[in-house]
Design a protein around this motif. Structure first.
Motif, mmCIF file in Angstrom:
data_model
loop_
_atom_site.group_PDB
_atom_site.id
_atom_site.type_symbol
_atom_site.label_atom_id
_atom_site.label_comp_id
_atom_site.label_asym_id
_atom_site.label_seq_id
_atom_site.Cartn_x
_atom_site.Cartn_y
_atom_site.Cartn_z
ATOM 1 N N ARG A 154 -1.207 -2.140 -17.662
ATOM 2 C CA ARG A 154 -0.022 -1.716 -16.937
ATOM 3 C C ARG A 154 0.685 -0.652 -17.752
ATOM 4 N NH1 ARG A 154 1.232 -7.753 -14.879
ATOM 5 N NH2 ARG A 154 3.312 -7.348 -15.667
ATOM 6 N N VAL A 155 0.418 0.592 -17.399
ATOM 7 C CA VAL A 155 0.862 1.708 -18.219
ATOM 8 C C VAL A 155 1.800 2.609 -17.424
ATOM 9 C CG1 VAL A 155 -1.384 1.677 -19.355
ATOM 10 C CG2 VAL A 155 -0.977 3.270 -17.494
ATOM 11 N N THR A 156 2.368 3.592 -18.095
ATOM 12 C CA THR A 156 3.181 4.580 -17.399
ATOM 13 C C THR A 156 2.843 5.950 -17.950
ATOM 14 O OG1 THR A 156 5.416 5.406 -17.028
ATOM 15 C CG2 THR A 156 5.044 4.199 -19.055
ATOM 16 N N ASN A 157 2.944 6.970 -17.117
ATOM 17 C CA ASN A 157 2.651 8.311 -17.596
ATOM 18 C C ASN A 157 3.874 8.965 -18.220
ATOM 19 O OD1 ASN A 157 -0.089 8.484 -16.962
ATOM 20 N ND2 ASN A 157 0.424 8.757 -14.793
ATOM 21 N N ASP A 158 4.988 8.268 -18.202
ATOM 22 C CA ASP A 158 6.221 8.891 -18.657
ATOM 23 C C ASP A 158 6.531 8.659 -20.125
ATOM 24 O OD1 ASP A 158 6.420 9.742 -16.095
ATOM 25 O OD2 ASP A 158 7.708 8.097 -15.449
ATOM 26 N N ILE A 159 5.573 8.123 -20.852
ATOM 27 C CA ILE A 159 5.744 7.951 -22.292
ATOM 28 C C ILE A 159 4.562 8.628 -22.980
ATOM 29 C CG2 ILE A 159 5.698 6.252 -24.162
ATOM 30 C CD1 ILE A 159 8.311 6.186 -22.782
ATOM 31 N N ALA A 160 4.876 9.357 -24.044
ATOM 32 C CA ALA A 160 3.807 10.048 -24.761
ATOM 33 C C ALA A 160 3.078 9.045 -25.639
ATOM 34 C CB ALA A 160 4.395 11.164 -25.618
ATOM 35 N N CYS A 161 1.915 8.609 -25.187
ATOM 36 C CA CYS A 161 1.152 7.641 -25.970
ATOM 37 C C CYS A 161 -0.284 7.554 -25.463
ATOM 38 C CB CYS A 161 1.802 6.261 -25.889
ATOM 39 S SG CYS A 161 1.721 5.526 -24.251
ATOM 40 N N ASP A 162 -1.133 6.918 -26.261
ATOM 41 C CA ASP A 162 -2.498 6.682 -25.803
ATOM 42 C C ASP A 162 -2.489 5.555 -24.781
ATOM 43 O OD1 ASP A 162 -3.803 8.527 -27.567
ATOM 44 O OD2 ASP A 162 -3.363 7.140 -29.197
ATOM 45 N N LYS A 163 -3.463 5.601 -23.891
ATOM 46 C CA LYS A 163 -3.547 4.575 -22.853
ATOM 47 C C LYS A 163 -4.983 4.109 -22.696
ATOM 48 C CE LYS A 163 0.051 6.983 -20.268
ATOM 49 N NZ LYS A 163 -0.048 8.275 -20.965
ATOM 50 N N ILE A 164 -5.126 2.826 -22.474
ATOM 51 C CA ILE A 164 -6.446 2.256 -22.217
ATOM 52 C C ILE A 164 -6.388 1.571 -20.855
ATOM 53 C CG2 ILE A 164 -8.319 0.896 -23.203
ATOM 54 C CD1 ILE A 164 -7.119 2.734 -25.262
ATOM 55 N N ILE A 165 -7.125 2.089 -19.910
ATOM 56 C CA ILE A 165 -7.080 1.505 -18.575
ATOM 57 C C ILE A 165 -8.479 1.420 -17.992
ATOM 58 C CG2 ILE A 165 -4.776 2.307 -17.986
ATOM 59 C CD1 ILE A 165 -6.037 4.738 -16.693
ATOM 60 N N ILE A 166 -8.606 0.690 -16.919
ATOM 61 C CA ILE A 166 -9.837 0.818 -16.174
ATOM 62 C C ILE A 166 -9.518 1.751 -15.014
ATOM 63 C CG2 ILE A 166 -10.662 -1.480 -16.760
ATOM 64 C CD1 ILE A 166 -9.893 -2.378 -13.970
ATOM 65 N N ASP A 167 -10.555 2.323 -14.420
ATOM 66 C CA ASP A 167 -10.307 3.212 -13.303
ATOM 67 C C ASP A 167 -10.123 2.347 -12.069
ATOM 68 O OD1 ASP A 167 -10.188 4.971 -11.281
ATOM 69 O OD2 ASP A 167 -11.775 6.261 -12.042
ATOM 70 N N ASP A 168 -8.883 1.922 -11.863
ATOM 71 C CA ASP A 168 -8.619 0.957 -10.800
ATOM 72 C C ASP A 168 -8.977 1.497 -9.422
ATOM 73 O OD1 ASP A 168 -7.336 -1.512 -11.974
ATOM 74 O OD2 ASP A 168 -6.155 0.040 -12.935
ATOM 75 N N VAL A 169 -8.654 2.765 -9.211
ATOM 76 C CA VAL A 169 -8.956 3.340 -7.901
ATOM 77 C C VAL A 169 -10.464 3.305 -7.660
ATOM 78 C CG1 VAL A 169 -8.810 5.388 -6.454
ATOM 79 C CG2 VAL A 169 -6.936 4.842 -8.026
ATOM 80 N N ALA A 170 -11.217 3.796 -8.626
ATOM 81 C CA ALA A 170 -12.663 3.859 -8.466
ATOM 82 C C ALA A 170 -13.273 2.472 -8.336
ATOM 83 C CB ALA A 170 -13.280 4.602 -9.649
ATOM 84 N N ALA A 171 -12.770 1.535 -9.120
ATOM 85 C CA ALA A 171 -13.339 0.189 -9.081
ATOM 86 C C ALA A 171 -13.101 -0.456 -7.722
ATOM 87 C CB ALA A 171 -12.726 -0.668 -10.184
ATOM 88 N N ALA A 172 -11.886 -0.305 -7.212
ATOM 89 C CA ALA A 172 -11.587 -0.880 -5.898
ATOM 90 C C ALA A 172 -12.395 -0.172 -4.830
ATOM 91 C CB ALA A 172 -10.090 -0.750 -5.605
ATOM 92 N N HIS A 173 -12.514 1.124 -5.000
ATOM 93 C CA HIS A 173 -13.289 1.918 -4.062
ATOM 94 C C HIS A 173 -14.734 1.425 -4.011
ATOM 95 C CE1 HIS A 173 -15.441 5.353 -2.414
ATOM 96 N NE2 HIS A 173 -14.284 5.860 -2.000
ATOM 97 N N SER A 174 -15.316 1.247 -5.176
ATOM 98 C CA SER A 174 -16.740 0.902 -5.173
ATOM 99 C C SER A 174 -16.953 -0.543 -4.730
ATOM 100 C CB SER A 174 -17.378 1.180 -6.533
ATOM 101 O OG SER A 174 -17.194 0.093 -7.387
ATOM 102 N N ALA A 175 -15.983 -1.414 -5.014
ATOM 103 C CA ALA A 175 -16.102 -2.790 -4.532
ATOM 104 C C ALA A 175 -16.012 -2.818 -3.009
ATOM 105 C CB ALA A 175 -15.005 -3.655 -5.140
ATOM 106 N N THR A 176 -15.128 -2.011 -2.467
ATOM 107 C CA THR A 176 -14.980 -1.939 -1.017
ATOM 108 C C THR A 176 -16.257 -1.386 -0.384
ATOM 109 O OG1 THR A 176 -12.636 -1.450 -1.416
ATOM 110 C CG2 THR A 176 -13.462 -1.103 0.819
ATOM 111 N N ASP A 177 -16.750 -0.336 -1.010
ATOM 112 C CA ASP A 177 -18.010 0.251 -0.575
ATOM 113 C C ASP A 177 -19.132 -0.782 -0.590
ATOM 114 O OD1 ASP A 177 -17.758 2.914 0.143
ATOM 115 O OD2 ASP A 177 -19.373 3.484 -1.229
#
Lengths: 339, 339
Positions: A154-177
């Motif tokens: 659970r990250v935000t783009n409004d802070i200057a920092c490194d981020k570790i995320i999964i590609d939630d959009v892509a993952a949901a997309h491919s699961a739906t597919d």
DNA sequence: TTGTAAGCGTTATCAG
DNA sequence: CTGATAACGCTTACAA
């Protein structure tokens, strides 16, 4: 109850000066072989260990990492801690854990306590309330002091920092597919409210996949859960009241709840209706039927977060004010809940 | 990137001495109303926070508690941490977590690192390997230094410290009794190897209950699992190959595994065979059928452990070298797996 | 009312 | 080769 051994005490016991002891123990060339081994032997026999607080004060670094998470009794976050702890230890760091309980105020208080010299940097995932209010002053204060933050999940783009995320959009997309490739046409999504970034992104991926295939995504195909503690009735009504043949859930809990509700009403899984869930935890492995999931790689995310943070802590500061976002690949783990 | 504010900096900015600043901020009567408020206002405006490392060094106490557990990705331990963290925070303490991974060496290393001044006391549960070897020198070293330990769950009587446990014997006894009162006569126990204290004690309670009612407890009625990661086949053979009408398992995982194996072989739960498990976690609540469990009250144990430790830390040392063992009451939570 | 100095346990610099 | 001294940030006698 022997008092804790210090350099001073060793110096007194051996009739040398404190600095001689210090140097001897650090194998300084300045100290004669003889005194050096005398001191080292004595220290070893008495099991001397340098006081880490004194070192922290002297070196202006604590070799400690603060982890701030919304919840600890939660499989995903526990795996993240586990990964972070392991990597931290391998690099001589220790982790201090605090829990925000999804509360903005607790998050602020915890971070302020830790930022007062207790740690060298943060690994964190935002509380729901923080994401909702979008008040980030406490994070800015920390980064302004030059203390690095690595955010995950659970990250935000409004802070200057490194981020570790999964590609939630892509993952949901491919699961739906995946569900559609299995011939499912009436899909339902059980997700969280939109201010939780991962919920929003997964919803987005779900909708994208549908529209790409020419399906329209009606509103009634998406259920947004506000409070996970009291979601049972909502979910039951949603999955039983609609004519779905496939369900995507943004976490295990929603998925198992849906699965049980459906079975209660005589629907067969996966024949009548298939289920895919995010988060590959205990529930998915042991539910009946077992659940096909999108692994979130918490252990890996935690490890990467710790590695990134330590890397930043140990490189000469000032340089490289460019921050990175690492996207951890997810993978679909097929089990009984899909054909 | 403003440098961290210190007393020294404030003193310089305001042209007073460091001690004046220190006293003013601590509301000393020695400082005039005027300078005091000037200093306090300035400190507040610049958001001054005392450096906790410096305080630790000065006060010889860190206000930090070290938690050493065998595993973190484990519902029971996660709840203990949660309870300990909450109580610690309420009392101005923070928790540092380390994980032994059930390894003796990691436990020793972790404790040595923390004992070097990083923390004021320990909350811990022994690793399997430590219990097996029964090598406790690292614990003795810690207590000899005057650093208190509170043990929970997996404890030993050979160290002078407070202990928080559930009455494993009684809990297993009453769960066994419960099954017998429901008319079950052929009971099986799935437990751990004996050197894990809780496994041993629960086994003992099980056997006691049986013999009290005149049943003999044959060896084949008890399955001891060495390695939980590869227990599936063993458990399947055990529960299917014997003619049980009731099963007691020392944790959820064993119970769910047994439940699934039985259902696979067409046995109905709870009609053909009832199941009771220790540890009231996620699995029990969401398995099919849901499991009757003995709640282990991890949250409560963690809270009590933290409270006990803090109490000992804050009372004048030297007095009361008597240690206490708190027994947390368990309760049976009835669900679908028992009639 | 304010400031100086010592001390918590280390390390680093510099002098002997 | 060894030791005195200062410094990290803070508190607290004690002096002024």
């Amino acid at each position: 109850m022997a008092q804790k051994l210090t350099l001073k005490q060793i110096a007194k016991d051996l009739n040398v000066s404190i600095s001689t002891v210090s140097k001897a123990l650090r194998d300084s060339y300045e100290i004669s072989e003889e005194t050096r081994s005398k001191i080292k032997d004595y220290a070893k026999s008495k099991n001397y260990k340098p006081n880490s607080i004194a070192l922290s004060l002297k070196n202006q670094k604590t070799k400690k990492i603060g982890i701030v998470i919304p919840e600890i009794v939660h499989h995903f976050f526990a795996t993240v801690i586990s990964g972070a702890e392991r990597v931290a230890n391998e690099n001589g760091y220790q982790v201090i854990i605090t829990v925000s309980d999804e509360s903005f105020d607790k998050e602020v208080v915890n971070m302020e306590m830790l930022a007062n010299g207790s740690i060298d940097g943060f690994i964190m995932s935002l509380s729901k309330e923080t994401m909702d209010k979008h008040d980030l002053h406490h994070l800015r204060e920390v980064t302004n002091q030059g203390m690095p933050i690595v955010m995950f999940d659970r990250v935000t783009n409004d802070i200057a920092c490194d981020k570790i995320i999964i590609d939630d959009v892509a993952a949901a997309h491919s699961a739906t597919d995946f569900l559609m490739r299995k011939g499912r046409k009436n899909l339902g999504l059980i997700t969280t409210v939109d201010y939780v970034s991962v919920g929003r992104l997964r919803t987005q991926g779900f909708k994208q996949a549908l529209t790409e295939r020419g399906y329209e995504c009606e509103n009634h195909q998406v259920l947004k859960i506000e409070n996970a503690d009291a979601c049972e009735n909502e979910i039951e009504k949603f999955v039983v009241g609609n004519n779905f043949d496939g369900i995507l859930a943004v976490n295990e809990l929603f998925a198992v709840t849906a699965s049980k509700a459906l079975q209660k009403h005589g629907r067969s899984i996966p024949d009548d209706i298939a289920i895919v869930a995010f988060t590959d935890g205990m529930l998915s492995k042991y539910a009946s039927p077992t659940l096909t999931t999108i692994g979130q790689k918490g252990e890996e995310m935690g490890g990467i977060a710790a590695a990134k943070l330590i890397e930043r802590l140990e490189k000469k500061e000032s340089d490289s004010e460019s921050y990175e976002t690492v996207i951890v690949k997810t993978s679909l783990i097929e089990r009984e809940s899909t054909p």
